[in-house]
Every structure is written in structure tokens, then in C-alpha cells.
Design a protein around this motif. Sequence first.
Motif, PDB file in Angstrom:
ATOM      1  N   MET A 137       0.847  -1.195   0.000  1.00 51.92           N
ATOM      2  CA  MET A 137       0.000   0.000   0.000  1.00 51.92           C
ATOM      3  C   MET A 137       0.883   1.245   0.000  1.00 51.92           C
ATOM      4  SD  MET A 137      -3.273   0.807   2.436  1.00 51.92           S
ATOM      5  CE  MET A 137      -4.047  -0.807   2.155  1.00 51.92           C
ATOM      6  N   LYS A 138       0.483   2.233  -0.748  1.00 56.47           N
ATOM      7  CA  LYS A 138       1.283   3.449  -0.867  1.00 56.47           C
ATOM      8  C   LYS A 138       0.999   4.388   0.313  1.00 56.47           C
ATOM      9  CE  LYS A 138       1.114   2.465  -5.687  1.00 56.47           C
ATOM     10  NZ  LYS A 138       1.501   2.837  -7.024  1.00 56.47           N
ATOM     11  N   THR A 139       1.881   5.342   0.522  1.00 55.82           N
ATOM     12  CA  THR A 139       1.729   6.276   1.636  1.00 55.82           C
ATOM     13  C   THR A 139       1.063   7.557   1.151  1.00 55.82           C
ATOM     14  OG1 THR A 139       3.769   5.410   2.523  1.00 55.82           O
ATOM     15  CG2 THR A 139       2.954   7.479   3.481  1.00 55.82           C
ATOM     16  N   PRO A 140      -0.071   7.932   1.750  1.00 57.16           N
ATOM     17  CA  PRO A 140      -0.746   9.153   1.314  1.00 57.16           C
ATOM     18  C   PRO A 140      -0.018  10.388   1.844  1.00 57.16           C
ATOM     19  CG  PRO A 140      -1.932   8.156   3.136  1.00 57.16           C
ATOM     20  CD  PRO A 140      -0.791   7.227   2.825  1.00 57.16           C
ATOM     21  N   ALA A 141      -0.042  11.471   1.063  1.00 52.92           N
ATOM     22  CA  ALA A 141       0.570  12.737   1.490  1.00 52.92           C
ATOM     23  C   ALA A 141      -0.322  13.435   2.503  1.00 52.92           C
ATOM     24  CB  ALA A 141       0.791  13.638   0.273  1.00 52.92           C
ATOM     25  N   ASP A 142      -1.601  13.132   2.460  1.00 56.25           N
ATOM     26  CA  ASP A 142      -2.582  13.781   3.332  1.00 56.25           C
ATOM     27  C   ASP A 142      -3.282  12.691   4.139  1.00 56.25           C
ATOM     28  OD1 ASP A 142      -4.731  15.136   4.472  1.00 56.25           O
ATOM     29  OD2 ASP A 142      -5.880  15.165   2.604  1.00 56.25           O
ATOM     30  N   PRO A 143      -3.096  12.664   5.467  1.00 57.42           N
ATOM     31  CA  PRO A 143      -3.718  11.581   6.259  1.00 57.42           C
ATOM     32  C   PRO A 143      -5.245  11.592   6.170  1.00 57.42           C
ATOM     33  CG  PRO A 143      -2.383  13.067   7.667  1.00 57.42           C
ATOM     34  CD  PRO A 143      -2.276  13.586   6.280  1.00 57.42           C
ATOM     35  N   GLN A 144      -5.824  12.745   5.817  1.00 57.20           N
ATOM     36  CA  GLN A 144      -7.294  12.846   5.719  1.00 57.20           C
ATOM     37  C   GLN A 144      -7.782  12.548   4.303  1.00 57.20           C
ATOM     38  OE1 GLN A 144      -8.753  13.436   8.625  1.00 57.20           O
ATOM     39  NE2 GLN A 144      -6.704  13.619   9.501  1.00 57.20           N
ATOM     40  N   PHE A 145      -6.970  11.847   3.528  1.00 56.26           N
ATOM     41  CA  PHE A 145      -7.316  11.664   2.111  1.00 56.26           C
ATOM     42  C   PHE A 145      -8.696  11.026   1.929  1.00 56.26           C
ATOM     43  CE2 PHE A 145      -7.057   7.132   1.356  1.00 56.26           C
ATOM     44  CZ  PHE A 145      -6.403   6.686   2.488  1.00 56.26           C
ATOM     45  N   ALA A 146      -9.056  10.072   2.799  1.00 51.63           N
ATOM     46  CA  ALA A 146     -10.320   9.349   2.595  1.00 51.63           C
ATOM     47  C   ALA A 146     -11.512  10.275   2.794  1.00 51.63           C
ATOM     48  CB  ALA A 146     -10.404   8.139   3.523  1.00 51.63           C
ATOM     49  N   ASP A 147     -11.449  11.131   3.810  1.00 49.65           N
ATOM     50  CA  ASP A 147     -12.538  12.094   4.028  1.00 49.65           C
ATOM     51  C   ASP A 147     -12.642  13.058   2.854  1.00 49.65           C
ATOM     52  OD1 ASP A 147     -12.934  10.928   6.460  1.00 49.65           O
ATOM     53  OD2 ASP A 147     -11.949  12.508   7.624  1.00 49.65           O
ATOM     54  N   ARG A 148     -11.471  13.527   2.410  1.00 49.67           N
ATOM     55  CA  ARG A 148     -11.426  14.454   1.288  1.00 49.67           C
ATOM     56  C   ARG A 148     -12.068  13.846   0.032  1.00 49.67           C
ATOM     57  NH1 ARG A 148      -6.746  15.111  -1.900  1.00 49.67           N
ATOM     58  NH2 ARG A 148      -5.588  13.938  -0.343  1.00 49.67           N
ATOM     59  N   ILE A 149     -11.794  12.567  -0.217  1.00 38.39           N
ATOM     60  CA  ILE A 149     -12.342  11.888  -1.396  1.00 38.39           C
ATOM     61  C   ILE A 149     -13.843  11.661  -1.242  1.00 38.39           C
ATOM     62  CG2 ILE A 149     -12.363   9.658  -2.576  1.00 38.39           C
ATOM     63  CD1 ILE A 149      -9.275   9.708  -2.317  1.00 38.39           C
ATOM     64  N   ARG A 150     -14.260  11.211  -0.049  1.00 38.81           N
ATOM     65  CA  ARG A 150     -15.701  10.968   0.152  1.00 38.81           C
ATOM     66  C   ARG A 150     -16.493  12.266  -0.017  1.00 38.81           C
ATOM     67  NH1 ARG A 150     -16.503   5.885   1.393  1.00 38.81           N
ATOM     68  NH2 ARG A 150     -14.741   4.723   2.258  1.00 38.81           N
ATOM     69  N   ASP A 151     -15.910  13.347   0.479  1.00 42.18           N
ATOM     70  CA  ASP A 151     -16.564  14.647   0.348  1.00 42.18           C
ATOM     71  C   ASP A 151     -16.644  15.076  -1.121  1.00 42.18           C
ATOM     72  OD1 ASP A 151     -17.466  17.318   1.406  1.00 42.18           O
ATOM     73  OD2 ASP A 151     -15.633  17.929   0.387  1.00 42.18           O
ATOM     74  N   SER A 152     -15.551  14.883  -1.857  1.00 46.63           N
ATOM     75  CA  SER A 152     -15.525  15.274  -3.268  1.00 46.63           C
ATOM     76  C   SER A 152     -16.521  14.441  -4.075  1.00 46.63           C
ATOM     77  CB  SER A 152     -14.102  15.116  -3.823  1.00 46.63           C
ATOM     78  OG  SER A 152     -14.048  15.471  -5.191  1.00 46.63           O
ATOM     79  N   PHE A 153     -16.493  13.138  -3.852  1.00 50.38           N
ATOM     80  CA  PHE A 153     -17.406  12.237  -4.566  1.00 50.38           C
ATOM     81  C   PHE A 153     -18.862  12.633  -4.302  1.00 50.38           C
ATOM     82  CE2 PHE A 153     -19.819   8.460  -5.512  1.00 50.38           C
ATOM     83  CZ  PHE A 153     -19.138   7.827  -6.539  1.00 50.38           C
ATOM     84  N   ALA A 154     -19.164  12.973  -3.048  1.00 50.39           N
ATOM     85  CA  ALA A 154     -20.550  13.312  -2.678  1.00 50.39           C
ATOM     86  C   ALA A 154     -21.033  14.557  -3.408  1.00 50.39           C
ATOM     87  CB  ALA A 154     -20.658  13.511  -1.167  1.00 50.39           C
ATOM     88  N   ARG A 155     -20.088  15.431  -3.831  1.00 53.17           N
ATOM     89  CA  ARG A 155     -20.476  16.631  -4.564  1.00 53.17           C
ATOM     90  C   ARG A 155     -20.629  16.390  -6.068  1.00 53.17           C
ATOM     91  NH1 ARG A 155     -16.181  19.682  -4.126  1.00 53.17           N
ATOM     92  NH2 ARG A 155     -15.090  18.466  -2.548  1.00 53.17           N
ATOM     93  N   GLN A 156     -20.360  15.167  -6.527  1.00 49.75           N
ATOM     94  CA  GLN A 156     -20.508  14.847  -7.951  1.00 49.75           C
ATOM     95  C   GLN A 156     -21.955  14.459  -8.232  1.00 49.75           C
ATOM     96  OE1 GLN A 156     -17.894  12.483 -10.139  1.00 49.75           O
ATOM     97  NE2 GLN A 156     -16.078  13.682  -9.588  1.00 49.75           N
ATOM     98  N   LYS A 157     -22.735  15.408  -8.724  1.00 49.52           N
ATOM     99  CA  LYS A 157     -24.151  15.123  -8.983  1.00 49.52           C
ATOM    100  C   LYS A 157     -24.332  14.063 -10.068  1.00 49.52           C
ATOM    101  CE  LYS A 157     -25.447  19.624  -7.289  1.00 49.52           C
ATOM    102  NZ  LYS A 157     -25.857  20.996  -7.624  1.00 49.52           N
ATOM    103  N   ALA A 158     -23.359  13.994 -10.980  1.00 48.95           N
ATOM    104  CA  ALA A 158     -23.458  12.998 -12.053  1.00 48.95           C
ATOM    105  C   ALA A 158     -23.396  11.576 -11.485  1.00 48.95           C
ATOM    106  CB  ALA A 158     -22.340  13.207 -13.081  1.00 48.95           C
ATOM    107  N   MET A 159     -22.679  11.393 -10.377  1.00 50.92           N
ATOM    108  CA  MET A 159     -22.620  10.061  -9.758  1.00 50.92           C
ATOM    109  C   MET A 159     -23.961   9.712  -9.109  1.00 50.92           C
ATOM    110  SD  MET A 159     -19.739   8.468 -10.291  1.00 50.92           S
ATOM    111  CE  MET A 159     -19.516   9.203 -11.921  1.00 50.92           C
ATOM    112  N   ALA A 160     -24.614  10.723  -8.513  1.00 48.42           N
ATOM    113  CA  ALA A 160     -25.948  10.481  -7.948  1.00 48.42           C
ATOM    114  C   ALA A 160     -26.932  10.132  -9.069  1.00 48.42           C
ATOM    115  CB  ALA A 160     -26.421  11.720  -7.192  1.00 48.42           C
ATOM    116  N   LEU A 161     -26.795  10.825 -10.198  1.00 50.72           N
ATOM    117  CA  LEU A 161     -27.710  10.588 -11.324  1.00 50.72           C
ATOM    118  C   LEU A 161     -27.681   9.129 -11.777  1.00 50.72           C
ATOM    119  CD1 LEU A 161     -29.568  11.927 -13.522  1.00 50.72           C
ATOM    120  CD2 LEU A 161     -27.527  12.083 -14.944  1.00 50.72           C
ATOM    121  N   ILE A 162     -26.483   8.553 -11.840  1.00 50.54           N
ATOM    122  CA  ILE A 162     -26.386   7.168 -12.332  1.00 50.54           C
ATOM    123  C   ILE A 162     -26.427   6.153 -11.185  1.00 50.54           C
ATOM    124  CG2 ILE A 162     -25.157   7.881 -14.437  1.00 50.54           C
ATOM    125  CD1 ILE A 162     -22.568   6.694 -13.200  1.00 50.54           C
TER     126      ILE A 162
END
Lengths: 145, 145, 145, 145
Positions: D1-26
Motif C-alpha cells: 500500500m502506498k503512503t498518502p501525502a494527506d492523512p485525511q485523504f479518505a474524508d477528502r475523497i468521500r466529500d468530493s465524490f458526494a459533490r458529484q451530482k453525475a454520480m448520484a444521477l447514475i
Amino acid sequence: MKTPADPQFADRIRDSFARQKAMALIGARLATVVPGMVEVALPFRDDLTQQKGFVHGGIIGMIADNACGYAAYSLMPADCTLVTAEYKINLLASATLSLVARGEVVKAGRTLTVARAEVYAVDGTHIATMQQTLMMLPGRSDHRE
Amino acid sequence: MKTPADPQFADRIRDSFARQKAMALIGARLATVVPGMVEVALPFRDDLTQQKGFVHGGIIGMIADNACGYAAYSLMPADCTLVTAEYKINLLASATLSLVARGEVVKAGRTLTVARAEVYAVDGTHIATMQQTLMMLPGRSDHRE
Amino acid sequence: MKTPADPQFADRIRDSFARQKAMALIGARLATVVPGMVEVALPFRDDLTQQKGFVHGGIIGMIADNACGYAAYSLMPADCTLVTAEYKINLLASATLSLVARGEVVKAGRTLTVARAEVYAVDGTHIATMQQTLMMLPGRSDHRE
Amino acid sequence: MKTPADPQFADRIRDSFARQKAMALIGARLATVVPGMVEVALPFRDDLTQQKGFVHGGIIGMIADNACGYAAYSLMPADCTLVTAEYKINLLASATLSLVARGEVVKAGRTLTVARAEVYAVDGTHIATMQQTLMMLPGRSDHRE
């Protein structure tokens, strides 16, 4: 025709191409250099072929790669170099004649340039089409370091 | 390991590779031939380089193209040939050493095969990654016609 | 303009497009259908966006994919269907407006067709460029089986 | 497993994904988030299909695009965003079931990241394979500007 950032772009490209020993190896030469468009010519030679006597697809990729790269480089400032990030090529027909690859800039961005090349045989056959992404490295030399 | 359709696949591939004059030109050789996986080795030579002294990206494409193609061919029946429909390559690092391209079959379909190649330098640097589509031509010779 | 193999190609394409529920989902419609060229229009909608409010790159890929596919289909005989073997898309600019994807046939081969699409925003911004490979399946229905 | 530069990477990604309306659409959802690898799940729905009732290739491209993008983003520092420069996808089999796209980082460079995604149906069928190039935009927000 697009406006070059460096008025000496053609000299810079001819000099860079001349330092590509791989181009000498396959006998390719720079045919046309205008802002945003570069043509590379490849005379047919039997030692460029694959198992069926057609010009090797990878050789076709080499000249299309260079045509795209120097088309991109023609619009860049003098004090930079560039790297090919990636390219995709479709091989459309077998090549048994001399070829010309014409590269053209699709979009010249700040960091990335997208270019395209069409490869034609001297009888007009459309041999291949390439789509390529290049990255400018500002302030870096185009020579051996 | 996958099951080859033709038990003589390795001889067929070695024979086909040996007829590729372009491979002799760049000094590439067939290193490994197993069902669904082929490795092509390329010793470093100065005449394979681009303007900065790195192995030309198109040369890297040539060996990756062949590694994919022969990996695909290893799973095909004896009486066919194949053509590369297209490939896409990402160049990941500059190459100043001898290289090995490993091609592997991702999906061998009835007509189309999808293959992938990874190119590594002898010091382990990951140099390039390719994704390729090949088309089988059944009943057609792999020799000059 | 190229010559279609099936004079009813436009009806065939409109009928096929109308059965694509995914196109209804995103609100895309068929704008132009001529031999070898098809345009797909996509009105901007907020529910098509990614995290920064731009049209999702995958949505742009969907309309470019369809524009290429139906451009290819326009030159094929009546009793066939086709599959997209692969495509490659470069995203050139962020999209915040309605879009049009124009697909054109580059080479219509016996089995494989190569097509290209350009996606533009209504203000003329070049948004994306795609290169695609399609395979004809002769004698196969374009309907659910 | 690789080392993330940002320990909060998972929260950051979940937050970004949640703002993708196109993902909700499909109806896509983020299934796995680890450093350098992200999985996006897509339950089958009839309104995601093309004219033959298979999941639209562009929809498959959407989830593979996101899986690659967030895999790349997982290794990036907190104060940046990224753009997809380009991707290439091979469609390997028709999809009539729920899908999972697994994206993994191949090479995380200073500016460019290369990632790959494999899409599988829930019955194990290999549906698609993608190779993608992303560009990091340091100091830029991942939100609407």
C-alpha cells in the motif's frame, strides 16, 4: 496559422531533430516546419519492416510521435523542453511505400498540449492517425544534461 | 498460464519475430515466450536516442507493440496472422538503460484481443505502460504475400 | 459526403438512439445525421456535473462515444449491429455550457471502423477530442436479443 | 500500500465524490478508498442501458474515470485539485449486471499521475480496462470557484 512564442522556433526544431539519433537510424527527415504543424518524411526501406514486409507499426508510431512533438514545440517559448506524456495510434492500412506524418496542435495549454498526427503513404493511402498529449517543462534544456 | 490453441506457438512466434527486420535494426530480441506472455529485450544503444540522449519514445513503443502482439499471437491458432488495430502508451520515465517490454493478454476474444505491456529498465524503473487492441485474420498467412 | 450502404440509415440510427435509455437519462438528443457524420447535443444540466460544477468528463465521453458510434453505423449495411471496441478521449477545457459532439468516420474498414469526435460548447470552446475503434457484427440485430 | 501525502485523504475523497451530482444521477457509490486504490460500485439499472439493453459504454467509462481519478487523488496533498487530461478504455464484454470499477495508481509523478481501472461485473466478468492520465493543480480548490 498560429503565432509562435519564439520567432526562432524553426531553427530550434531543426536543431533538436538533428540531435535525434533514432531518426537518423530509420532515415526520417524533417520536411515541413510551420507554427503548429510539422511534417516528418520517411523513405521506404526494407529494414524498417515487420514479418510481412510492411513498415513496422512502431516505426509509423515513431514518425507520428515526432510530428506531434515538434508541432507542439513550435508554439512553445525558447527556454523549455517537452516530454511526450502519452499517445494513441490507430493503424488504418498496411504501409509498403514512403510515408509522411503530419502533426498538428489541437490545443496548446499552459502545461499540456494536445496534438494529432495523420500518416499518409506517397500514393495517398491513409496509414495511421495519432492523438497525443505532451507536457512542457519550462526553463529546462532540450539538450543532454 | 493460459492454454495455447497451437502447441507449436513458440516456434511460430520465434520464426515471425526473426523475419521482422525492424527488430534487427534496433537490436531487439525475443527473451521470453510463454502462452499469453512475451518479453522483448532491448539493449541500450546510443543510436536509439532522442535529442536529450534518452531512448526514443517511439522505440519504446516498438518493443511494447511487439510484446503485446506476440503475447496475443501465442494464444491464436496456427493458420492465422494478426494486425495491430491500435495502441496507447504512457511514457512514465526517461530511459537511459537497457529495457524489457513484457506483453500480456488481457482478453482473447474471437476476433479482437486486448493486450497490455509494461516496459522496465534493467534497474527496475517503470518506463512505460501500453494498452493495445489486435485483430486476428483467420486463414491468412503471417508471411509476405 | 460518403455514400451509405443502407439508404434508410438515418431512420435506423434515430430508432437505435431512441432505444438508448442512458441518453434519455442525461438528456442528450440526436441533432444531425448524415452519411459518415452524426452530432449529439447535450443541454447543460446541473445534475450532469462533477465536484466543481463542470460537466462530468464521463458524460462528455458518453456523447462523444455515441457520436462516433452512430457516424460509423451510418455507413454500415442494414442487417448488422456494432460494438465500441475502445476509445480515447482528451479533455481540453472545463464545460459549463450546453455541448455538441460531432462524430466523423476516419476509416470504414470491412470489420473495424475508426471514428473521431470533437466536442464543442455552445460558445465555441473546444471541450474534448476522441479517437474510437468500432467493430461491425454482420447479421446481428441492433435490438435486445 | 502506498503512503498518502494527506492523512485525511479518505474524508477528502468521500466529500468530493458526494459533490458529484453525475454520480448520484447514475446511482454510483464509493465502495473502497485506500491509498492508491479506489473502487466505485454501480448497481444495474435499466435507465443506464444502450439500445441492446447493455450498460452504456459511456456509463462504464464514467465509473472507471472516477475510480482512476480518486485513486490518483488519494496520494495527493490536501490543498490541490486535479483534472483528467485523457483516458483510453477498452470494452471487453457486454454488461448486464451491477459493476465495480477498481482504479489504481500506476505512477504518481510531480505533475502527472497515470492510473488504471479494471471494471468487473458482479459475476466476475471482466467488462473493461482503462488507462488514464491526470494532472495535479497545486494550491487550487476542489470546490466550485
